[in-house]
Design a protein around this motif. Structure first.
Motif, mmCIF file in Angstrom:
data_model
loop_
_atom_site.group_PDB
_atom_site.id
_atom_site.type_symbol
_atom_site.label_atom_id
_atom_site.label_comp_id
_atom_site.label_asym_id
_atom_site.label_seq_id
_atom_site.Cartn_x
_atom_site.Cartn_y
_atom_site.Cartn_z
ATOM 1 N N ILE A 132 0.830 -1.072 -0.404
ATOM 2 C CA ILE A 132 -0.005 -0.214 -0.273
ATOM 3 C C ILE A 132 0.959 1.440 0.283
ATOM 4 C CG2 ILE A 132 -1.502 1.349 1.514
ATOM 5 C CD1 ILE A 132 -2.089 -1.475 3.180
ATOM 6 N N ALA A 133 0.650 2.330 -1.389
ATOM 7 C CA ALA A 133 1.309 3.680 -1.461
ATOM 8 C C ALA A 133 1.701 4.492 0.336
ATOM 9 C CB ALA A 133 1.434 4.259 -2.205
ATOM 10 N N PRO A 134 2.180 4.385 0.873
ATOM 11 C CA PRO A 134 2.357 5.017 2.251
ATOM 12 C C PRO A 134 1.589 6.491 2.218
ATOM 13 C CG PRO A 134 5.006 4.837 1.939
ATOM 14 C CD PRO A 134 3.647 4.549 0.547
ATOM 15 N N ALA A 135 1.230 6.945 1.186
ATOM 16 C CA ALA A 135 0.405 8.849 1.549
ATOM 17 C C ALA A 135 -0.594 7.959 1.145
ATOM 18 C CB ALA A 135 0.365 9.243 0.078
ATOM 19 N N THR A 136 -1.569 6.059 0.840
ATOM 20 C CA THR A 136 -2.441 5.769 0.781
ATOM 21 C C THR A 136 -3.207 5.788 2.126
ATOM 22 O OG1 THR A 136 -2.673 5.174 -2.018
ATOM 23 C CG2 THR A 136 -4.842 4.708 -0.305
ATOM 24 N N LEU A 137 -2.158 4.617 2.587
ATOM 25 C CA LEU A 137 -2.108 4.971 4.164
ATOM 26 C C LEU A 137 -3.226 5.374 4.897
ATOM 27 C CD1 LEU A 137 -1.695 1.777 6.201
ATOM 28 C CD2 LEU A 137 0.486 2.438 5.917
ATOM 29 N N ALA A 138 -1.676 6.312 5.302
ATOM 30 C CA ALA A 138 -1.883 7.543 5.853
ATOM 31 C C ALA A 138 -3.312 8.350 5.065
ATOM 32 C CB ALA A 138 -1.050 8.841 5.538
ATOM 33 N N ARG A 139 -3.867 8.433 4.884
ATOM 34 C CA ARG A 139 -5.599 8.373 4.291
ATOM 35 C C ARG A 139 -5.980 8.265 5.059
ATOM 36 N NH1 ARG A 139 -3.348 10.584 -0.900
ATOM 37 N NH2 ARG A 139 -3.623 8.627 -1.987
ATOM 38 N N VAL A 140 -6.222 6.799 4.796
ATOM 39 C CA VAL A 140 -7.261 5.728 5.690
ATOM 40 C C VAL A 140 -6.985 6.106 6.959
ATOM 41 C CG1 VAL A 140 -7.720 2.999 6.005
ATOM 42 C CG2 VAL A 140 -7.018 3.810 2.775
ATOM 43 N N LEU A 141 -5.638 5.596 7.504
ATOM 44 C CA LEU A 141 -5.699 6.258 8.989
ATOM 45 C C LEU A 141 -6.507 7.185 9.387
ATOM 46 C CD1 LEU A 141 -2.113 4.838 9.315
ATOM 47 C CD2 LEU A 141 -4.163 3.633 9.493
ATOM 48 N N GLU A 142 -6.060 7.863 8.806
ATOM 49 C CA GLU A 142 -6.900 9.918 9.068
ATOM 50 C C GLU A 142 -7.913 9.653 9.154
ATOM 51 O OE1 GLU A 142 -7.037 14.447 7.776
ATOM 52 O OE2 GLU A 142 -6.366 12.858 6.610
ATOM 53 N N ARG A 143 -8.847 8.821 7.979
ATOM 54 C CA ARG A 143 -10.356 8.811 7.495
ATOM 55 C C ARG A 143 -11.012 7.648 9.095
ATOM 56 N NH1 ARG A 143 -13.213 8.646 1.703
ATOM 57 N NH2 ARG A 143 -15.384 8.209 2.584
ATOM 58 N N PHE A 144 -10.155 6.276 9.093
ATOM 59 C CA PHE A 144 -10.641 5.933 10.132
ATOM 60 C C PHE A 144 -9.613 5.381 11.019
ATOM 61 C CE2 PHE A 144 -12.646 4.297 5.732
ATOM 62 C CZ PHE A 144 -14.210 5.120 6.501
ATOM 63 N N PRO A 145 -9.824 6.019 12.043
ATOM 64 C CA PRO A 145 -8.424 5.679 12.928
ATOM 65 C C PRO A 145 -8.431 4.521 13.787
ATOM 66 C CG PRO A 145 -9.631 8.337 13.253
ATOM 67 C CD PRO A 145 -10.397 7.592 11.949
ATOM 68 N N ARG A 146 -6.989 4.423 14.215
ATOM 69 C CA ARG A 146 -7.297 3.022 14.925
ATOM 70 C C ARG A 146 -7.110 3.544 16.422
ATOM 71 N NH1 ARG A 146 -3.323 -0.168 15.085
ATOM 72 N NH2 ARG A 146 -3.376 -1.786 14.341
ATOM 73 N N ASP A 147 -7.375 4.786 17.022
ATOM 74 C CA ASP A 147 -8.300 4.813 18.711
ATOM 75 C C ASP A 147 -8.982 3.697 18.692
ATOM 76 O OD1 ASP A 147 -6.091 6.985 18.174
ATOM 77 O OD2 ASP A 147 -7.923 8.217 18.497
ATOM 78 N N GLY A 148 -8.183 2.523 20.167
ATOM 79 C CA GLY A 148 -9.224 1.945 20.753
ATOM 80 C C GLY A 148 -9.496 0.464 20.103
ATOM 81 N N VAL A 149 -8.699 0.168 18.790
ATOM 82 C CA VAL A 149 -8.868 -0.791 17.989
ATOM 83 C C VAL A 149 -8.417 -2.254 19.098
ATOM 84 C CG1 VAL A 149 -6.470 -0.637 16.748
ATOM 85 C CG2 VAL A 149 -8.361 -2.266 16.133
ATOM 86 N N ILE A 150 -7.520 -2.563 20.345
ATOM 87 C CA ILE A 150 -6.616 -2.954 20.578
ATOM 88 C C ILE A 150 -8.116 -3.549 21.795
ATOM 89 C CG2 ILE A 150 -5.285 -4.164 22.690
ATOM 90 C CD1 ILE A 150 -4.441 -4.288 19.518
ATOM 91 N N GLU A 151 -9.104 -2.747 22.273
ATOM 92 C CA GLU A 151 -9.602 -3.056 23.215
ATOM 93 C C GLU A 151 -10.874 -3.241 22.204
ATOM 94 O OE1 GLU A 151 -7.059 -0.332 24.482
ATOM 95 O OE2 GLU A 151 -7.411 -0.204 22.676
ATOM 96 N N ALA A 152 -11.125 -3.035 21.447
ATOM 97 C CA ALA A 152 -12.750 -3.261 20.863
ATOM 98 C C ALA A 152 -12.719 -4.530 19.859
ATOM 99 C CB ALA A 152 -12.929 -1.937 19.201
ATOM 100 N N LEU A 153 -11.469 -4.647 19.949
ATOM 101 C CA LEU A 153 -11.039 -6.708 19.369
ATOM 102 C C LEU A 153 -11.031 -7.184 21.428
ATOM 103 C CD1 LEU A 153 -8.148 -5.924 16.221
ATOM 104 C CD2 LEU A 153 -10.660 -6.291 16.689
ATOM 105 N N ARG A 154 -10.497 -6.977 21.759
ATOM 106 C CA ARG A 154 -10.793 -7.891 23.196
ATOM 107 C C ARG A 154 -9.664 -8.474 23.053
ATOM 108 N NH1 ARG A 154 -16.664 -10.153 23.713
ATOM 109 N NH2 ARG A 154 -16.777 -10.044 24.919
#
Length: 256
Positions: A205-227
């Protein structure tokens, strides 16, 4: 045919395979799962080497171009996900879809984007609040796959589509899912989820595209959400074994 024979004749991780076993793996299946996970690691390591040598240079892709088609299947799957998922888990599901789509674009892997989206956006519905049965009773990928299948069939999408979505969800915990054996959509659900959780495949995945994905759908709280560190999975199932292999510790931030 008995439930035991039905299980033995079905591919590991499918809904049919889970009938009567609740997702508990045999000794041989545990070895296969560990082999799949090792293959993912080797695949990612080779990507890292190719990236450092300048041999892996994916082109940027617009996120708008990756948005799922506006179909009844997409709408019905997204509606169920929105009603049952908290934002952190819903965003993980969106990233699973987008990362899988970006990997597919890089590898020119033909697939049905609506079917893939339905499976990706619902692949962790078994981890949502008030989902039944509980994790300690049955593998959540199996119960989640059945719930998604039944929901889509109730919405009129037909048994074949419901089964394909359900199997893609049930299979995603195999670590590596063969596109040849199970279809491109099931393969991409696994690839996208593993990419988001562990970073495997992100060099495609191109770094610029990866950054846009993470900006639009942040990873905050993902570990807790996945329990990841708190769930009590049924002993001998794929999530229990994978958690055990990690020592019960959450994976490091893959995109830091």
């Amino acid at each position: 045919m008995t439930q035991s024979q039905h299980h033995q004749n079905a591919a590991m991780g499918t809904l049919a395979w889970g009938c009567g076993t609740e997702g508990t793996l045999s000794g041989g299946e545990k070895i296969r799962l560990i082999g799949n996970l090792a293959f993912v690691q080797v695949h990612a390591a080779l990507d890292t080497v190719r990236h450092r040598l300048g041999l892996l240079t994916p082109a940027p892709v617009s996120l708008d171009a990756l948005m799922p088609p506006q179909t009844a299947l997409v709408e019905d799957a997204l509606q169920l996900a929105t009603e049952t998922h908290r934002d952190a888990l819903l965003f993980h599901s969106w990233r699973t879809y987008l990362f899988g789509s970006l990997i597919a674009a890089h590898e020119r892997l033909d697939h049905d984007p609506a079917l893939f989206f339905a499976a990706a956006i619902l692949h962790d519905i078994g981890l949502t609040e008030r989902h039944e049965p509980s994790l300690c009773t049955r593998c959540f990928a199996l119960s989640g796959g059945e719930r998604a299948r039944d929901h889509l069939c109730t919405k009129g999408h037909g048994g074949e589509i419901g089964q394909k979505v359900g199997d893609a969800i049930a299979l995603h915990l195999n670590g590596w899912v063969s596109a040849r054996a199970h279809g491109a959509e099931a393969h991409l659900v696994s690839r996208g989820a593993v990419c988001d959780l562990f970073g495997a495949g992100h060099h495609r995945i191109a770094p610029a595209t990866l950054a846009r994905v993470l900006e639009r759908f942040p990873r905050d709280g993902v570990i807790e959400a996945l329990r990841f560190e708190t769930a009590e999975h049924r002993k001998g199932t794929r999530p229990a074994i994978m958690t055990g292999l990690s020592g019960g510790k959450a994976p490091a931030e893959p995109f830091g």
